[in-house]
Design an enzyme around this catalytic site. Structure first.
Site, mmCIF file in Angstrom:
data_model
loop_
_atom_site.group_PDB
_atom_site.id
_atom_site.type_symbol
_atom_site.label_atom_id
_atom_site.label_comp_id
_atom_site.label_asym_id
_atom_site.label_seq_id
_atom_site.Cartn_x
_atom_site.Cartn_y
_atom_site.Cartn_z
ATOM 1 N N SER A 41 0.836 -1.208 0.000
ATOM 2 C CA SER A 41 0.000 0.000 0.000
ATOM 3 C C SER A 41 0.869 1.256 0.000
ATOM 4 O O SER A 41 0.560 2.240 -0.662
ATOM 5 C CB SER A 41 -0.894 0.016 1.243
ATOM 6 O OG SER A 41 -1.848 -1.015 1.148
ATOM 7 N N GLN A 85 -39.432 -16.631 -2.339
ATOM 8 C CA GLN A 85 -39.131 -15.200 -2.367
ATOM 9 C C GLN A 85 -37.751 -14.909 -1.765
ATOM 10 O O GLN A 85 -37.047 -14.002 -2.209
ATOM 11 C CB GLN A 85 -40.218 -14.439 -1.598
ATOM 12 C CG GLN A 85 -40.261 -12.982 -1.971
ATOM 13 C CD GLN A 85 -41.353 -12.229 -1.255
ATOM 14 O OE1 GLN A 85 -41.473 -12.312 -0.027
ATOM 15 N NE2 GLN A 85 -42.158 -11.509 -2.008
ATOM 16 N N TRP A 122 5.189 -10.441 -5.955
ATOM 17 C CA TRP A 122 3.813 -10.681 -6.418
ATOM 18 C C TRP A 122 3.531 -10.002 -7.757
ATOM 19 O O TRP A 122 2.513 -9.313 -7.923
ATOM 20 C CB TRP A 122 2.784 -10.162 -5.393
ATOM 21 C CG TRP A 122 2.916 -10.813 -4.058
ATOM 22 C CD1 TRP A 122 3.337 -12.087 -3.787
ATOM 23 C CD2 TRP A 122 2.606 -10.229 -2.784
ATOM 24 N NE1 TRP A 122 3.309 -12.325 -2.447
ATOM 25 C CE2 TRP A 122 2.867 -11.205 -1.808
ATOM 26 C CE3 TRP A 122 2.124 -8.987 -2.391
ATOM 27 C CZ2 TRP A 122 2.666 -10.966 -0.451
ATOM 28 C CZ3 TRP A 122 1.922 -8.750 -1.041
ATOM 29 C CH2 TRP A 122 2.189 -9.730 -0.086
ATOM 30 N N GLU A 173 -3.891 -4.069 -7.228
ATOM 31 C CA GLU A 173 -3.945 -2.716 -7.814
ATOM 32 C C GLU A 173 -4.465 -1.690 -6.812
ATOM 33 O O GLU A 173 -5.219 -0.780 -7.153
ATOM 34 C CB GLU A 173 -4.705 -2.711 -9.145
ATOM 35 C CG GLU A 173 -3.827 -3.348 -10.218
ATOM 36 C CD GLU A 173 -4.226 -3.064 -11.638
ATOM 37 O OE1 GLU A 173 -4.700 -1.952 -11.916
ATOM 38 O OE2 GLU A 173 -4.027 -3.955 -12.475
HETATM 39 N N1 COS Z 1 -1.567 11.393 -10.127
HETATM 40 C C1 COS Z 1 -0.557 12.303 -10.121
HETATM 41 N N2 COS Z 1 0.179 12.584 -9.045
HETATM 42 C C2 COS Z 1 -0.102 11.919 -7.903
HETATM 43 C C3 COS Z 1 -1.145 10.980 -7.817
HETATM 44 C C4 COS Z 1 -1.892 10.723 -8.998
HETATM 45 N N3 COS Z 1 -2.890 9.848 -9.006
HETATM 46 N N4 COS Z 1 -1.192 10.482 -6.565
HETATM 47 C C5 COS Z 1 -0.231 11.111 -5.874
HETATM 48 N N5 COS Z 1 0.428 11.976 -6.689
HETATM 49 C C6 COS Z 1 1.537 12.874 -6.332
HETATM 50 C C7 COS Z 1 1.115 13.797 -5.190
HETATM 51 O O1 COS Z 1 0.509 14.966 -5.702
HETATM 52 C C8 COS Z 1 2.429 14.095 -4.521
HETATM 53 O O2 COS Z 1 3.128 15.074 -5.254
HETATM 54 P P1 COS Z 1 4.055 16.152 -4.527
HETATM 55 O O3 COS Z 1 5.255 15.384 -4.063
HETATM 56 O O4 COS Z 1 4.356 17.154 -5.588
HETATM 57 O O5 COS Z 1 3.238 16.710 -3.400
HETATM 58 C C9 COS Z 1 3.200 12.787 -4.677
HETATM 59 O O6 COS Z 1 2.604 12.110 -5.794
HETATM 60 C C10 COS Z 1 3.087 11.941 -3.426
HETATM 61 O O7 COS Z 1 1.714 11.714 -3.173
HETATM 62 P P2 COS Z 1 1.145 11.312 -1.742
HETATM 63 O O8 COS Z 1 1.747 12.181 -0.702
HETATM 64 O O9 COS Z 1 -0.342 11.254 -1.825
HETATM 65 O O10 COS Z 1 1.778 9.850 -1.592
HETATM 66 P P3 COS Z 1 1.616 8.779 -0.462
HETATM 67 O O11 COS Z 1 2.958 8.215 -0.216
HETATM 68 O O12 COS Z 1 0.822 9.309 0.684
HETATM 69 O O13 COS Z 1 0.784 7.597 -1.185
HETATM 70 C C11 COS Z 1 -1.092 6.428 -2.135
HETATM 71 C C12 COS Z 1 -0.402 7.772 -1.832
HETATM 72 C C13 COS Z 1 -1.524 5.681 -0.881
HETATM 73 C C14 COS Z 1 -2.315 6.805 -2.961
HETATM 74 C C15 COS Z 1 -0.153 5.532 -2.994
HETATM 75 O O14 COS Z 1 0.949 5.096 -2.227
HETATM 76 C C16 COS Z 1 -0.861 4.320 -3.566
HETATM 77 O O15 COS Z 1 -1.556 4.423 -4.562
HETATM 78 N N6 COS Z 1 -0.677 3.134 -2.946
HETATM 79 C C17 COS Z 1 -1.224 1.916 -3.461
HETATM 80 C C18 COS Z 1 -0.298 1.317 -4.447
HETATM 81 C C19 COS Z 1 -0.942 0.229 -5.219
HETATM 82 O O16 COS Z 1 -1.993 0.385 -5.809
HETATM 83 N N7 COS Z 1 -0.281 -0.909 -5.242
HETATM 84 C C20 COS Z 1 -0.784 -2.022 -5.943
HETATM 85 C C21 COS Z 1 0.323 -2.728 -6.569
HETATM 86 S S1 COS Z 1 0.641 -2.232 -8.146
HETATM 87 S S2 COS Z 1 -0.451 -3.494 -9.124
#
Ligand code: COS
Length: 387
Positions: A133, A280, A157, A365
């Site tokens: 995550s 039902q 994975w 994802e």
């Molecule tokens: N599009 C563009 N930019 C994005 C974005 C998006 N969808 N999501 C985040 N960003 C940018 C933010 O704006 C931020 O930019 P700045 O550094 O300029 O402020 C930067 O990326 C970091 O974003 P954030 O602080 O929100 O990051 P976090 O570490 O808190 O993580 C989540 C955010 C939880 C959303 C992310 O780690 C995530 O998606 N985790 C799940 C991963 C996943 O899906 N894994 C599955 C395996 S891959 S199949």
């Protein structure tokens, strides 16, 4: 009877082609592929010949030139019959979206045509043992030495791991910069220092390949970086924003498959002298299942259409579709097992596999808890900008 989603003739053709393929070619082998945990290579090759592997890839790169909705329709029909096969199919898009979204001309021309034709498979390498995550917490490093980046670390994975030829991999190029210190690379199977871990044993989607990617002083040509250094986290996030409606489509298809099985069974299974669908209690369960599935379909198509319309920020609707449709598929497949009762629990009917397969949709994802975080963050941003 069916809801009118205003699909074009071509979209209905895509739907019909995949529906027929899934029925004719996948139903006869899905239980065996699951049992033997065998990668559906022959089926993917057939999809390549039908021009369906490159559905989401522009025609100038040898693809079909379709959009997100076209692709979701295809994924939905395949998922109605087997999620193991559909994830092996859809992971090619997850792996190649980074190239499509951020690749330069040379990278697009070199890597996309063989993927579009189904000659090469693709995979996406983000997750690690301690960074699931928390995608920003990855440890794999890439250090520029001369004209090569040297990658070290292990990805975990990875769907299509070992089977794919082309991998998009996220690694840290500057540890001091947090999320801004990650970069994305195209890595080819066979590059020095790149190997695979064992194939994982899973609860569901057993025919799909899930493996570790191991990088030990792996040499990647400098020109294989996507966009530029420091863009890796954004590449990953934009990729996931684009791919998540595909997971929603898996949820819709799977839920529909479970409804198909449950209604068919309930019409013919007799207890107390009448078909159980006459009760039902059973009808209400089926009504809920069908309603939830239709609502999941509507939000999934809405998300895909938003992407196709070229909206810049699709994070929220994309996460909403993944969250809703995959929670629906878990609930609906569980209810389908309940309606089939003891038979539902046995392997001779397909619903136990559907229920096993459904669970991963709430996890991969981005877990559904992470989807809620993404939606929450979008709400905060939206309402803050209204002031
Ligand atoms: N599009 C563009 N930019 C994005 C974005 C998006 N969808 N999501 C985040 N960003 C940018 C933010 O704006 C931020 O930019 P700045 O550094 O300029 O402020 C930067 O990326 C970091 O974003 P954030 O602080 O929100 O990051 P976090 O570490 O808190 O993580 C989540 C955010 C939880 C959303 C992310 O780690 C995530 O998606 N985790 C799940 C991963 C996943 O899906 N894994 C599955 C395996 S891959 S199949």
């Amino acid at each position: 009877m069916a809801v009118n989603y205003g699909l074009t003739e071509q979209q209905i053709e895509i739907q019909n082609a995949m529906r027929e393929f899934a029925k004719e070619r996948v139903i006869p082998v899905r239980a065996e592929l699951d049992e033997k945990e065998e990668f559906p290579h022959a089926l993917l090759q057939e999809l390549g010949k039908m021009d369906l592997m490159g559905l989401y890839i522009p025609s100038e790169l040898s693809g079909f030139g379709g959009g997100s909705l076209d692709f979701c329709l295809a994924i939905e029909e395949l998922s109605r019959i087997c999620i193991g096969v559909s994830v092996s199919y859809a992971a090619n898009a997850l792996g190649s979206y980074p190239i499509l979204l951020f690749g330069n001309d040379a990278q697009l021309k070199k890597y996309m045509p063989p993927i579009a034709k189904g000659e090469k498979y693709c995979a996406f390498g983000l997750t690690e043992a301690n960074a699931g995550s928390d995608a920003g917490g990855i440890q794999t490093t890439a250090v520029l030495k001369g004209d090569k980046y040297i990658l070290n670390g292990t990805k975990q994975w990875i769907t299509n791991g070992g089977e794919a030829d082309t991998y998009t991999v996220i690694a840290i190029t500057d540890r001091n910069k947090g999320a801004r210190g990650a970069s994305a690379f195209i890595v080819e199977k066979g590059m020095p220092g790149f190997s695979f871990g064992k194939k994982e044993k899973k609860l569901g989607i057993r025919c799909s390949a899930t493996r570790e990617l191991v990088f030990q002083d792996c040499e990647v040509p400098k020109e294989n970086i996507l966009a530029r250094e420091g863009m890796g986290f954004i590449v990953a996030m934009k990729t996931l924003d684009t791919s998540r409606p595909g997971i929603a489509a898996q949820g819709v298809g799977l839920a529909q498959g479970a409804v198909d099985e449950a209604v068919t069974y309930a019409r013919t299974r007799e207890q107390f002298g009448k078909p159980i669908i006459a009760n039902q209690a059973v009808q209400h369960m089926l009504a809920n299942m069908a309603t939830q599935t239709e609502a999941a379909r509507a939000i999934t198509y809405a998300a895909a259409r938003t992407i196709d319309a070229g909206e810049k920020d699709v994070s929220k609707i994309s996460a909403m579709s993944k969250l809703f449709a995959t929670d629906v598929s878990m609930a609906v497949t569980t209810d389908a097992v309940q309606i089939l009762g003891g038979y539902g629990y046995m392997r001779e009917y397909p619903v136990e596999k559907m229920m096993r397969d459904a669970k991963i949709l709430q996890i991969y994802e981005g877990t559904n808890q992470i989807q809620r975080n993404v939606i929450g963050a979008a709400l905060i941003k939206e309402y803050a900008s209204m002031k």
